[in-house]
Design a protein around this motif. Structure first.
Motif, mmCIF file in Angstrom:
data_model
loop_
_atom_site.group_PDB
_atom_site.id
_atom_site.type_symbol
_atom_site.label_atom_id
_atom_site.label_comp_id
_atom_site.label_asym_id
_atom_site.label_seq_id
_atom_site.Cartn_x
_atom_site.Cartn_y
_atom_site.Cartn_z
ATOM 1 N N LEU A 95 0.300 -6.075 -3.648
ATOM 2 C CA LEU A 95 -0.116 -4.722 -3.262
ATOM 3 C C LEU A 95 -1.540 -4.699 -2.728
ATOM 4 N N GLU A 96 -2.445 -5.369 -3.433
ATOM 5 C CA GLU A 96 -3.864 -5.248 -3.110
ATOM 6 C C GLU A 96 -4.253 -5.916 -1.802
ATOM 7 N N ASN A 97 -3.522 -6.956 -1.416
ATOM 8 C CA ASN A 97 -3.880 -7.586 -0.141
ATOM 9 C C ASN A 97 -2.840 -7.352 0.948
ATOM 10 N N THR A 98 -2.080 -6.247 0.793
ATOM 11 C CA THR A 98 -1.200 -5.775 1.857
ATOM 12 C C THR A 98 -1.862 -4.571 2.513
ATOM 13 N N SER A 99 -2.296 -4.733 3.735
ATOM 14 C CA SER A 99 -2.977 -3.643 4.427
ATOM 15 C C SER A 99 -1.975 -2.582 4.867
ATOM 16 N N GLU A 100 -2.497 -1.425 5.213
ATOM 17 C CA GLU A 100 -1.634 -0.366 5.721
ATOM 18 C C GLU A 100 -0.921 -0.822 6.985
ATOM 19 N N GLU A 101 -1.624 -1.560 7.823
ATOM 20 C CA GLU A 101 -1.018 -2.065 9.055
ATOM 21 C C GLU A 101 0.129 -3.033 8.753
ATOM 22 N N PHE A 149 5.262 -8.081 -1.815
ATOM 23 C CA PHE A 149 5.311 -6.639 -2.062
ATOM 24 C C PHE A 149 5.997 -5.875 -0.935
ATOM 25 N N ALA A 150 5.480 -5.985 0.279
ATOM 26 C CA ALA A 150 6.031 -5.208 1.395
ATOM 27 C C ALA A 150 7.424 -5.697 1.783
ATOM 28 N N TYR A 151 7.606 -6.997 1.795
ATOM 29 C CA TYR A 151 8.917 -7.555 2.150
ATOM 30 C C TYR A 151 9.977 -7.116 1.143
ATOM 31 N N SER A 152 9.645 -7.186 -0.144
ATOM 32 C CA SER A 152 10.596 -6.760 -1.175
ATOM 33 C C SER A 152 10.934 -5.282 -1.038
ATOM 34 N N MET A 153 9.926 -4.471 -0.719
ATOM 35 C CA MET A 153 10.154 -3.046 -0.477
ATOM 36 C C MET A 153 11.196 -2.852 0.618
#
Length: 254
Positions: A95-101, A149-153
């Motif tokens: 989460l913490e090193n996944t940017s909004e972009e 995080f983002a991929y799992s989402m």
């Protein structure tokens, strides 16, 4: 058995890896394969191989993030008996090193891209009396994996969209399932290792291979054979299911 003769199939991301393996196998089974791919060169290579082997296929350059373009391509194709939502991208990070972009990029391709194809394909399938959808999820949609995080989402969304489509269109004779692979050795994996672990590629390859209890990564062709079953008439009683194909990853890592 498992004939797709005279079926019009749309496969996103059919230019390489799992998508290419599915495209080649479906063409061998008699389908007319329509490949939707951002990489036109890769798509053309897959089509050329299909044609060389006596099959039927056509490639369409399309960014599935653009719903208008998806609609345009689907209308050109004209009929969709089977839709395989395979296109996707990955991201490493918690989460913490996944940017909004980064988050938006993963969402746009993996979630919205699949939505766009479904949004266009489902009415076409309803009008023609039915069809089959196969979505490409991941073991990351069912178990916790570090730094995804983002991929799992995005793959969790694919899993639950699969259930919604299957439920909502039962009476329209539309089946919808998903496949959840673990690590599969594709050019995507090689590129992922080169980008994220340039100094220890071999070590990380062995580590990722060993994360499957069976002791290796899957092969694209193995995923394609499961896809063929789920899209064939032999799977007519199967809908609303997720199929892990993972070398024991989700159940035997204990």
């Amino acid at each position: 058995m498992f004939s797709l003769k005279d079926k019009s199939v749309i496969i996103t991301g059919g230019g390489s890896g799992i998508g290419r393996a599915i495209s080649l196998l479906f063409a061998k089974q008699g389908a007319f394969v329509n490949i939707i791919e951002l990489n036109q060169v890769a798509a053309d290579e897959t089509v050329a191989q299909i044609l060389q082997e006596g099959g039927q296929a056509k490639a369409y350059a399309c960014n599935i993030v653009n719903q208008g373009k998806v609609l345009e391509v689907f209308q050109q194709i004209g009929r969709v008996d089977i839709l395989v939502n395979n296109a996707g991208i990955a991201h490493v990070g918690n989460l913490e090193n996944t940017s909004e972009e980064d988050f938006d990029r993963i969402y746009q391709v993996n979630v919205k891209g699949a939505y766009n194809c479904l949004f266009v394909a489902i009415p076409m399938m309803k009008e023609q009396g039915g069809g089959v959808v196969l979505n490409m999820a991941s073991v990351a949609s069912s178990v916790g994996i570090s730094d995804r995080f983002a991929y799992s989402m995005s793959k969790g969304a694919i899993l639950t969209m699969t259930l919604s489509i299957a439920k909502d269109y039962l009476k329209s004779n539309i089946r919808c399932n998903c496949i959840s692979p673990a690590r599969v050795h594709t050019p995507f994996v090689d590129g992922f290792l080169a980008k994220n672990y340039p100094d220890n590629i071999d070590e990380m390859f062995d580590k990722l291979s060993a994360s499957q209890p069976i002791g290796r990564m899957g092969k694209p062709e193995e995923i394609a054979h499961l896809a063929l079953y789920l899209c064939s008439d032999e799977a007519g009683f199967v809908t609303g299911c997720d199929y892990p194909i993972d070398g024991g990853f989700t159940r035997l890592n204990n």
